[in-house]
Enzyme design. Sequence first.
Site, PDB file in Angstrom:
ATOM      1  CD  GLU A 152      -2.957  -1.153   2.264  1.00 51.42           C
ATOM      2  OE1 GLU A 152      -4.062  -1.702   2.072  1.00 51.42           O
ATOM      3  OE2 GLU A 152      -2.643  -0.607   3.342  1.00 51.42           O
ATOM      4  CD  GLU A 314      -4.560  -5.877   2.380  1.00 49.17           C
ATOM      5  OE1 GLU A 314      -5.357  -5.167   3.039  1.00 49.17           O
ATOM      6  OE2 GLU A 314      -3.326  -5.762   2.465  1.00 49.17           O
ATOM      7  CD1 TRP A 322      -6.169  -1.031  11.840  1.00 49.91           C
ATOM      8  CD2 TRP A 322      -5.051   0.903  12.053  1.00 49.91           C
ATOM      9  NE1 TRP A 322      -5.326  -0.921  10.774  1.00 49.91           N
ATOM     10  CE2 TRP A 322      -4.615   0.259  10.878  1.00 49.91           C
ATOM     11  CE3 TRP A 322      -4.491   2.130  12.391  1.00 49.91           C
ATOM     12  CZ2 TRP A 322      -3.644   0.807  10.044  1.00 49.91           C
ATOM     13  CZ3 TRP A 322      -3.522   2.678  11.564  1.00 49.91           C
ATOM     14  CH2 TRP A 322      -3.104   2.020  10.408  1.00 49.91           C
TER      15      TRP A 322
END
Length: 679
Positions: A152, A314, A322
């Site tokens: 990324e 993904e 998170w």
Amino acid sequence: MSAISRSSDSFQLGVCYYPEHWNESLWEDDFRRMKELGFSIVRVAEFAWTIFEPEDGKFSFDLFDRALDEAHRHGLKVIMGTPTATPPAWLTERYPEALNARQDGVVYRHGQRRHYNYSSPVYRFYCERIVRKMSQHYGNHPAVAGWQIDNELNCETNEFYSDADHIAFRQWVRTKYGTLDKLNEAWGTVFWSQTYTDWQQVYLTRPNPSDSPNPHQLLDEKRFISDNTISFARLQADIIRESAPRQWVTTNGLFGHLDNHAMTSELLDFFSYDSYPQFSAFEDPENTSSLRDRKWSLSLSETRSISAHFCVMEQQSGPGGWVNRMDMPAPRPGQMRLWTYQSIAHGADMLLYFRWRTATMGTEIYWHGINDYHNRPNRRLHEVAQVGEELGRIGNLITGKSFQAQFAILEDYDNSWDAEFDAWVRPLRWKSKESWSKALQERHIPVDIVYMREGTKLEDLLRYPVLVYAHATILTENRAALLDAYVRGGGTLIMGARTGYKDERGQCRMIPFPGFAANWCGITVEDFTLCNPNFPAASAQWTDEDSALPTALFNEVLTVESETAEIMASYTSQYYSGGAALTRNRHGDGWSWYLGSAFTEEAVHGILDRMGTPSPADGWADLPKQVEIAIRGDIVFLLNYSHEPVRLNFLVQVNDLLRSGSLFGNIELEAYGVLVIQR
């Protein structure tokens, strides 16, 4: 056929896996169950630098050798990630110059990921060394199919202000402009006495009292970041090509300040995307207006513009988050499967779920994978098993087939980057893109995104009968000539306010708006105003009927300059009431539309009605707006984003591939249901 398709006759379904996170006693069972689910490929190692190099110059491959050998025994292919997104602590402690910094100079420290900069010669040395060691070691491993560079690129941050970045930027502009006179001209430094008299005075933008850097310098800064990122990717790609020539190369993500088109064409076999629909797809409970659940289709269309056949590296497979942010709820029953087919419908020939098992430690303990911590069966696992079974039957009918669209939205990096800082243009771009995307979805019209680039040819544009280039603020002479030829050649081009008044430097031309576009639009702009809540956009009315055409955010009053141009709508309020708001011009064999505003959904529908733009479903299926249509070759995907069943009406008999039967007449498609039809 795509590079992905050449490596396999079947659709490649897989999962991201982290053997370093799990006791080795779990590996055999994990790989066995992956194979039972229909998986054929796994991604590993993109965050494992300290496993491969626990100390400076000391390399260890034992753990991943065992993991790859185990995967190979179970018939699984492997994507190796280069681990350069997470430099080890011994490196950043010894060489802090490898770390990135904020614009104010505060250095990002070790303890997360992507805290490095691309410019540091020291960091590049260590990246080159670990990539070379890994590619030499695994270049002939029978399980390894290909490589993912880094992870990324430009995620977390797409701005870089380390000392090394300032030095690299200075060299970049020196190479680009050659002389300080040319740089000063391009940046307009005569304004506010910013003129540079020595190269050592040149930096990336830095904090200032008004938090308003030179806009022309800022545009070049974003170009530099893109070029520098590609350079960082190139040093890895070149090493892999040399050491592992039989294995393909990709990278993942779709993040800012990066020309993914240039990177892919120069370095990669194909591009990869990470698809997490719940980041923005908060479903409208009534499924009546927002269609935000469809927004990810536009991101997938942008991915397809980079790589016609791509990998989803993904794919969201569970609730996401998170510990401190990204609090996404769990996919509802059926949504994982829906999102999987959404990615496939838009061009994916390979798809990997993120992740196999939810992490038990670290920042992503709430970023759930297919398996929960306890490793017992759950509904997400059952849903993936259904997908695996289905793609095992029909995947080979899909791979390599191209997405079909007659309608395209034009984009380009210069306008995208320039608009980030331009408060008069940025909201227009967002409003218009959303309005066009939503209206086309409601009318079941598939759309491509096409990037205007230096290599774009007329035939690339003429593939599409209709193009929308809503707010091309920066319009170069070459691109203007290309668009003029497109319209004269029979195409329909639709443009909006703030078109064509800047050059490639972001400086304003001293010619009437809309600049070079006036040639094919047949109009000029006689007056204009920014609109806001205290000065709302004017209402307008269609010329051919007594109905409103709402405008938004900006109003330009248009003057017809060509005998072939006609006023399609006029303003009915504000001091410019009676002035032209929307025009249409015959130019050569084509048409040009110009709206002196941002596009509202109502305006888009009105234009499409008058153009008579058809849906590819016309004549064989009546579809509710909750259903998206996407077409790859002779394969049609119908995707129900609603949490309720919907009714479809097939006017002719069609072949249902998933259920191995035929459909005709009124059919109920379950909530989050999918139909895959061969016509």
